[in-house]
Design a protein around this motif. Structure first.
Motif, short mmCIF file in Angstrom:
data_model
loop_
_atom_site.label_atom_id
_atom_site.label_comp_id
_atom_site.label_asym_id
_atom_site.label_seq_id
_atom_site.Cartn_x
_atom_site.Cartn_y
_atom_site.Cartn_z
N THR A 23 5.92 8.01 6.00
CA THR A 23 7.31 8.47 5.85
C THR A 23 7.38 9.99 5.69
O THR A 23 8.30 10.63 6.21
CB THR A 23 7.98 7.78 4.66
N GLU A 24 6.41 10.57 4.98
CA GLU A 24 6.38 12.04 4.85
C GLU A 24 6.20 12.69 6.21
O GLU A 24 6.81 13.73 6.51
CB GLU A 24 5.24 12.46 3.91
N ARG A 25 5.36 12.10 7.04
CA ARG A 25 5.15 12.64 8.38
C ARG A 25 6.45 12.67 9.18
O ARG A 25 6.72 13.62 9.91
CB ARG A 25 4.11 11.78 9.11
N HIS A 33 11.76 5.93 -0.44
CA HIS A 33 12.21 5.86 -1.83
C HIS A 33 11.48 4.75 -2.59
O HIS A 33 11.11 4.92 -3.76
CB HIS A 33 13.72 5.64 -1.89
N MET A 34 11.27 3.62 -1.92
CA MET A 34 10.53 2.54 -2.57
C MET A 34 9.11 2.99 -2.92
O MET A 34 8.60 2.74 -4.02
CB MET A 34 10.47 1.31 -1.66
N ALA A 35 8.46 3.65 -1.95
CA ALA A 35 7.09 4.11 -2.18
C ALA A 35 7.04 5.17 -3.28
O ALA A 35 6.11 5.18 -4.10
CB ALA A 35 6.50 4.65 -0.88
N LEU A 36 8.03 6.06 -3.32
CA LEU A 36 8.08 7.06 -4.38
C LEU A 36 8.18 6.40 -5.75
O LEU A 36 7.48 6.78 -6.69
CB LEU A 36 9.27 8.00 -4.17
N GLU A 41 0.87 -1.18 0.00
CA GLU A 41 0.00 0.00 0.00
C GLU A 41 0.90 1.23 0.00
O GLU A 41 1.15 1.86 1.03
CB GLU A 41 -0.93 -0.02 1.21
N TRP A 42 1.37 1.58 -1.18
CA TRP A 42 2.47 2.55 -1.28
C TRP A 42 2.05 3.96 -0.93
O TRP A 42 2.86 4.74 -0.39
CB TRP A 42 3.07 2.47 -2.68
N GLU A 43 0.84 4.35 -1.22
CA GLU A 43 0.39 5.70 -0.85
C GLU A 43 0.37 5.86 0.67
O GLU A 43 0.72 6.92 1.20
CB GLU A 43 -0.99 5.99 -1.44
N LEU A 77 12.68 13.12 -5.67
CA LEU A 77 13.84 12.53 -5.00
C LEU A 77 14.48 13.49 -4.01
O LEU A 77 14.93 13.09 -2.94
CB LEU A 77 14.87 12.08 -6.04
N PHE A 78 14.51 14.78 -4.34
CA PHE A 78 15.20 15.76 -3.50
C PHE A 78 14.25 16.69 -2.76
O PHE A 78 14.64 17.78 -2.35
CB PHE A 78 16.18 16.57 -4.36
#
Length: 492
Positions: free
Chosen positions: A212-214, A230-233, A204-206, A243-244
């Protein structure tokens, strides 16, 4: 407080604990279930009896029901709250007095707070419940003898009204203190990492990105979070553009785990290789993890799947047979048994499956770069391998190798180069002759060149705050201000 009120308090505790395990502590239920596996077999019983003891055996029996989070939360809440109720009855039978000071709450609350950490075993909770249950049952025939002998039974007590006031004040004090202690000791980082791992396993990548964003938006830095991020992105098609977005202080270490023999890291390495379709390497990581953590369901399932995909049906059957002895993984094991007949596992890509007749290839366990190049050569359609190769070269300052490998993007029929690729390509252009640059086969847009001129002026004027605000998500800013490998292009 009489025994009727103690039972009401037990119900309240059950509700509070259940709410916690279904909410703020749901990651504990997940973690415990993923690290224990109960098997209905004589071999497992004798093994646990001699190696771990009967208490560990019973704890694993309880934890198997955590497969269903609602059932597991209810069961663990019942155990925790019942520790209070059993303690209350023991105190009452030994003293002949109701526990108006609510001291019976402390064992239950103490064990609840102890289980808030994923690394803490539930054996203490299960053992405490069973010990108290045994004592209560054993003391039932002794009650007539115990009460007359108890000096506490003859102690003076408060008047009913005073007792109720003190009782309610103490409950309010304990409740406020417990809530404050819960907030102070609650590990937000652990929850984010375990919830991210849970959603990675469920692909469930979203949702992985949400957690991870949190973490990253709080300005924190963690290799596991970066690894999942990075995997989810990539799996959501956002890696080349985002990426940056966050400072890449870890460099290439944020993309993958190199093999260092770290027991904790051994659990995570297989995720990336499975997504890449590099199943031989995924299997190596999983086997090492099983050596460290034991024969848990995730390791047995993955090893069965990898061996099926690699054509090792008899090896896969060993792991399947173990899973068939469990209560909740039996159906999954039977489906894998059917998949073994065809040699294909739904949703599992095997990039190197056609190389069975080739000489053995030993993977580079410290640097994923050569493995990514190998995967790109073996499977031209493997977009994840290409995206990760480009990210690995950019993060390690290897601009020249990036430019030489950029030609592989033509396989994916991109309408235009991603922004960060153009930014890196322009850095390459500034360091080589026009003839060398033309050999790359790509051009840099005028817009990118103009942005770089503005970026460069800000850098010369040392206006770092404005530079970061406007260009913090560019490759230029990473190379000049963030890269742990220095601010120079690596040309070898």
């Amino acid at each position: 407080m009489n025994r009727k009120h103690a039972f009401i308090l037990w119900i309240i505790l059950c509700a509070i604990y259940y709410s916690a395990y279904r909410g703020a502590l749901s990651h504990i239920i997940f973690y415990q279930e993923q690290h224990h596996l109960f098997l209905f077999s004589k071999e497992y019983f004798y093994k646990q009896w001699h190696a771990e003891g009967i208490l560990r055996y019973l704890t694993d029996f309880v934890i198997q029901f955590f497969y269903h989070p609602a059932v597991g939360s209810a069961l663990l809440s019942f155990l925790m709250a019942s520790i209070y109720l059993l303690t209350y009855h023991l105190v009452f039978w030994m003293t002949g007095k109701n526990d108006r000071l609510h001291l019976s709450l402390f064992p239950s609350l103490g064990l609840f707070f102890y289980t808030m950490s994923a690394d803490h075993s539930l054996t203490f909770a299960v053992g405490s419940f069973l010990t108290l249950l045994f004592l209560v049952v054993a003391f039932i025939p002794l009650r007539p003898r115990l009460l007359p002998l108890s000096c506490l039974a003859r102690m003076r007590t408060f008047s009913p009204k005073t007792g109720w006031v003190i009782s309610l004040l103490l409950l309010a004090f304990y409740g406020a203190g417990s809530y404050f202690y819960f907030l102070r000791s609650y590990n937000h980082s652990e929850r984010i990492m375990l919830k991210a791992e849970q959603h990675v396993k469920q692909k469930e990548w979203e949702k992985v990105l949400q957690y991870t964003e949190r973490y990253l938006n709080a300005g924190r830095n963690n290799q596991l979070i970066s690894y999942f991020h990075h995997m989810a992105l990539q799996r959501t098609g956002k890696l080349t553009e985002h990426l940056f977005d966050h400072p890449q202080h870890l460099g290439v270490k944020g993309l993958y785990f190199s093999w260092t023999g770290n027991s904790r890291e051994s659990e995570y390495g297989h995720f990336l290789y499975e997504e890449l379709g590099y199943l031989n390497e995924a299997q190596r990581w999983e086997f090492e993890a099983m050596v460290v953590w034991g024969e848990t369901a995730p390791h047995l399932l993955n090893l069965a799947k990898y061996n099926i995909a690699n054509g090792r049906r008899r090896v896969a059957q060993i792991y399947i047979n173990k899973l068939k002895q469990s209560l909740f993984y039996r159906d999954t094991a039977l489906r894998l048994e059917e998949a073994a007949l065809t040699g294909e596992v739904p949703g599992l890509r095997n990039t190197t499956g056609h190389l069975s007749g080739h000489p053995v290839r030993f993977a580079n366990v410290m640097n994923i770069g050569p493995e990514l190049e190998f995967l790109c050569r073996q499977d031209p359609t493997n977009r994840m391998a290409f995206d990760y190769l480009m990210a690995q070269l950019l993060l390690s300052n290897h601009i020249v190798r990036f430019a030489k490998n950029l030609k592989w993007i033509e396989r994916f029929k991109e309408s235009r180069l991603p922004r960060i690729y153009e930014e890196a390509l322009y850095i390459y252009k500034l360091g080589v002759s026009e003839e060398e640059f033309q050999q790359v086969g790509f051009t840099v847009s005028e817009e990118t060149e103009q942005r770089f001129q503005h970026y460069y002026r800000l850098m010369q004027d040392n206006r770092i705050d404005e530079l970061q605000a406007r260009y913090g998500n560019t490759y230029w800013f990473y190379l000049n201000q963030v890269s742990p490998y220095g601010n120079k292009v690596i040309t070898d």
